[in-house]
Design an enzyme around this catalytic site. Structure first.
Site, short mmCIF file in Angstrom:
data_model
loop_
_atom_site.label_atom_id
_atom_site.label_comp_id
_atom_site.label_asym_id
_atom_site.label_seq_id
_atom_site.Cartn_x
_atom_site.Cartn_y
_atom_site.Cartn_z
N LYS A 1 -3.91 -9.29 14.19
CA LYS A 1 -2.63 -9.43 13.50
C LYS A 1 -1.99 -10.79 13.77
O LYS A 1 -1.29 -11.34 12.91
CB LYS A 1 -1.69 -8.30 13.90
CG LYS A 1 -2.14 -6.94 13.39
CD LYS A 1 -1.16 -5.83 13.78
CE LYS A 1 -1.62 -4.49 13.25
NZ LYS A 1 -0.69 -3.38 13.62
N LYS B 1 -3.10 2.25 4.88
CA LYS B 1 -1.74 1.84 4.52
C LYS B 1 -1.59 0.32 4.54
O LYS B 1 -0.73 -0.23 3.85
CB LYS B 1 -0.71 2.43 5.50
CG LYS B 1 -0.40 3.89 5.28
CD LYS B 1 0.93 4.29 5.91
CE LYS B 1 0.92 4.21 7.41
NZ LYS B 1 2.19 4.71 8.00
N LYS C 1 -12.30 2.06 4.76
CA LYS C 1 -11.46 3.25 4.82
C LYS C 1 -10.16 3.04 4.05
O LYS C 1 -9.63 1.94 3.99
CB LYS C 1 -11.12 3.59 6.28
CG LYS C 1 -12.25 4.24 7.05
CD LYS C 1 -11.81 4.69 8.43
CE LYS C 1 -10.88 5.88 8.37
NZ LYS C 1 -10.56 6.43 9.71
#
Length: 336
Positions: A113, A202, A199
């Site tokens: 991130k 979100k 996958k």
């Protein structure tokens, strides 16, 4: 014997999708009566990356209501909001002061991130594994449901607890309980609608990649109509060359309640133009009871507020005892 205690949490960043439900929540609902469950809406974690302050409160309500709509039973579970229990923040500071910096710098998710955020990366993003450790340790959790991507965080939690116990406790009287991983029984591995090898998530920037639990019927139809497929007629499972085909057939199998063999026979001669409307129909019907229950809960805000209020009170009673135990071990003067 008292039931083992379990702690789990979901961030209020967008609503839950089919992957969350079929891969984890539905399975947990089936076994929740075996445990003393604490389900937390982890809103403090939600601001470690840029967020919208105008939607944070509503998103928090949404996750709490979806817990209930998906079948979390208050007879076995406590639902509360993380920021409503101040012990989370206070224990995080205490744990920060015994956690070596290099433990945090090696965390994989921080590295990933941080690259995306560049110079705007916050201290909170580096430090959120310590907040996660505080979340778990506050409730003397016996078990923590984890997937593959969260094992490192639980290992860090155990390392921090061991460090606290070694420095400030004893073998006979440890300060903190060491949580164990509860490797959740994997439900369906639901993949992205735009990439059958990834996958459903979100964090995917494209909303077309997932079916959210609150998507209205017309949007479900649109997403399934436009989802990635291949030009081959005849639909088959388990072909490595056709990941999207396998994903959509698996979804249809689960949501329709049919067996894999029944679906294989039903769909083997179909084209996508015939199959996609079938998948959209069963998806809409599967989501309907969740959406109806969700609307009922959200329309009765006083009821939802009362659940979160009672959840906070119950959570505080447990968390404050742990916080007091840690502060005493560290040598703080108790309140006068």
């Amino acid at each position: 014997m008292a039931k083992q205690r379990v702690l789990s949490g979901v961030q209020p960043t967008g609503n839950l999708h089919l992957g969350n439900y079929l891969g984890a929540i539905r399975n947990w609902v089936e076994i929740q009566s075996n445990y003393d469950n604490y389900f937390c809406v982890v809103d403090l974690h939600a601001i470690t990356v840029p967020h919208n302050p105008k939607t944070l409160a509503h998103d928090t309500y949404t996750i709490a209501a979806l817990y209930l709509a998906c079948g979390i039973d208050l007879q076995y579970s406590t639902i509360f909001v993380q920021s409503h229990v101040s012990a989370h923040s206070e224990l995080t500071w205490l744990l920060n002061c015994v956690t070596p910096l290099n433990w945090l710098e090696r965390m994989i998710q921080f590295k990933e991130k941080a690259v995306k955020q560049g110079e705007n990366v916050s201290v909170g993003l580096l430090d959120y594994p310590v907040l996660m450790a505080a979340d778990i340790l506050l409730y003397d959790a016996d078990k923590v449901p984890v997937g593959e991507d969260q094992k490192q965080h639980l290992e860090l939690t155990r390392d921090i607890a061991i460090r606290i116990n070694d420095k400030y406790g004893s073998k006979e009287k440890p300060v903190l309980k060491l949580p164990e991983p509860l490797i959740r029984q994997e439900g369906a591995r639901v993949m992205s609608l735009t990439d059958g090898t990834s996958k459903m998530s979100k964090s995917d920037p494209s909303d077309m990649s997932r079916i959210n639990l609150l998507d209205p019927p017309e949007l479900v139809e649109k997403k399934i109509k436009r989802c990635k497929t291949d030009p081959i007629k005849g639909l088959t499972f388990d072909d490595p060359e056709r990941p999207e085909c396998n994903n959509l057939l698996t979804l249809y199998t689960i949501l329709s309640g049919k067996t894999k063999q029944e679906v294989a026979v039903e769909c083997r001669d179909m084209g996508w133009g015939q199959f996609k409307p079938l998948l959209a129909e069963v998806t809409i019907e599967a989501l309907r009871p969740i959406q109806d229950k969700y609307k009922e809960i959200m329309d009765n805000r006083d009821y939802l507020d009362s659940i979160l209020r009672e959840g906070r009170q119950k959570a505080e009673a447990v968390a404050n005892k742990t916080l007091e135990r840690v502060k005493n071990a560290l040598g703080y003067l108790p309140p006068l």
